[in-house]
Design an enzyme around this catalytic site. Structure first.
Site, PDB file in Angstrom:
ATOM      1  N   ASP A   1      30.474   4.266  60.554  1.00  0.00           N
ATOM      2  CA  ASP A   1      30.529   3.687  59.038  1.00  0.00           C
ATOM      3  C   ASP A   1      31.809   3.656  58.685  1.00  0.00           C
ATOM      4  OD1 ASP A   1      27.130   4.020  58.423  1.00  0.00           O
ATOM      5  OD2 ASP A   1      28.212   5.542  59.927  1.00  0.00           O
TER       6      ASP A   1
ATOM      7  N   ARG B   1      16.550   4.084  59.707  1.00  0.00           N
ATOM      8  CA  ARG B   1      16.690   4.931  60.845  1.00  0.00           C
ATOM      9  C   ARG B   1      15.764   6.170  60.651  1.00  0.00           C
ATOM     10  NH1 ARG B   1      21.856   3.121  58.765  1.00  0.00           N
ATOM     11  NH2 ARG B   1      22.956   2.318  60.441  1.00  0.00           N
TER      12      ARG B   1
END
Ligand SMILES: NC(=O)c1ccc[n+]([C@@H]2O[C@H](COP(=O)([O-])OP(=O)(O)OC[C@H]3O[C@@H](n4cnc5c(N)ncnc54)[C@H](O)[C@@H]3O)[C@@H](O)[C@H]2O)c1
Length: 315
Positions: free
Chosen positions: A151, A91
């Protein structure tokens, strides 16, 4: 804020994440007005046309392709525009491309913002949240990132699968970066209100012992696996972001690991990071300072340092 009666959400970016989010808002009835904005206007119009053909089957909602003046009177403006990871890419490798996009979007949004909360999803999400805080001039509690809400959901899901228990009865948080340095708070896991150790000790199923390393790696690497398999992630993130929006619009005070500019909490400042936050109509109403064990504390500091170093590039 127009509030709970006629909630308006603007989604900037009509790609995979933005459109799935708009669709999720449509079918859950969380918003009554949804605007899709994209630099590719034709794409936004096509997505809207498709969604509008489902209107007879969902709660009443007005969905249209718009432009930045349509941010007026929005309750929440979500930024999902920008490049996404290619297979194998981290990312953080998206920083420079997406920082320019986020800055230009903020400049277009701000003349039309009155009460809205800005919610950043574009990756790397903490760095983009930091850039939006800096460039919007809004108070930090009104600019949040989706952070590690997804997450934490992945963590809860994997624990629920191992222990054959409803995900709703699993409380578990992932904090720090939404990325490689994220920290799973094993010390804080609660299954049906008890510690993981006690829950497993009293379990009569006789399954293989829970492998913490395997679950930790599975949570951290979920996005890599999904991107390898189908090119992008969209469903889980759309539901996670819908939950954040719902908590804002309905003033739910849900505890979510959104990304937020920290000012000394957990020993971190001048950096956007995910920690458990109470999300209400103001955005982040309160940061919850939970107990960490020594290893978790060290890992969080390390995660913060990685992000702080990158934040300097987009300030
Ligand atoms: N935070 C999370 O949990 C999470 C999860 C999944 C994806 N993401 C991120 O969300 C972002 C979008 O992912 P995607 O899969 O939807 O990508 P995508 O390529 O499908 O869509 C991106 C869209 O942004 C539009 N866009 C680009 N620049 C723009 C600008 N200046 N103004 C308006 N629109 C613009 C493009 O036209 C495109 O339609 C990526 O950065 C991705 O990494 C975040």
């Amino acid at each position: 804020m127009r509030g709970e009666t006629m909630p308006k959400v603007v989604v900037v970016g009509s790609g995979s994440v933005g459109t799935t989010l708009a669709y999720t808002l449509q079918i859950t009835g969380v918003a009554t007005e949804i605007v899709l904005i994209d630099s590719n206007r034709e794409l936004a119009e096509g997505q809207v046309m498709d969604m509008n053909h489902g209107l007879p089957f969902v709660p009443p909602v007005h969905i249209y392709a718009g432009d930045y003046p349509d941010c007026k009177e929005a309750d929440v403006i979500v930024i999902t525009a920008g490049a996404r990871q290619k297979p194998g890419e981290t990312r953080l490798e998206l920083v420079d491309r997406n920082a320019q996009i986020c800055k230009s979007i903020v400049a277009s949004i701000m003349p039309h913002v009155s009460e809205a909360l800005l919610l950043v999803v574009t990756n790397p999400v903490h760095i983009m949240t930091y850039a939006v805080v800096k460039h919007s001039g809004l108070p930090p509690h009104r600019v949040i990132g989706s952070g590690t809400v997804l997450d934490s959901a992945r963590f809860r899901y994997l624990l629920s699968q191992h222990c054959s228990i409803d995900t709703h009865n699993v409380h578990a948080y992932v904090i720090g970066e939404h990325g490689d340095s994220e920290v799973l708070l094993w010390s804080q896991v609660r299954m049906a209100g008890t510690s993981l150790e006690l829950f497993c000790a009293h379990c009569a199923v006789g399954c293989a012992p829970l492998d913490k390393t395997k679950i930790t790696e599975a949570v951290k690497n979920s996005a890599y696996h999904i991107i390898e398999a189908k090119g992008s992630t969209n469903y889980g993130v759309a539901l996670a972001v819908t939950k954040i929006i719902e908590s804002v619009i309905r003033d739910e005070h849900s505890v979510l690991t959104v990304s937020m500019m920290l000012s000394g909490e957990y020993g971190v400042s001048e950096c956007c990071l995910s920690v458990p936050c109470i999300v209400d109509k103001k955005g982040v109403g309160r940061i919850v300072e939970t107990e960490l064990d020594q290893a978790e504390e060290n890992d969080l500091k390390q995660s913060a340092q990685i992000l702080k170093d990158v934040c300097k590039r987009v300030a």
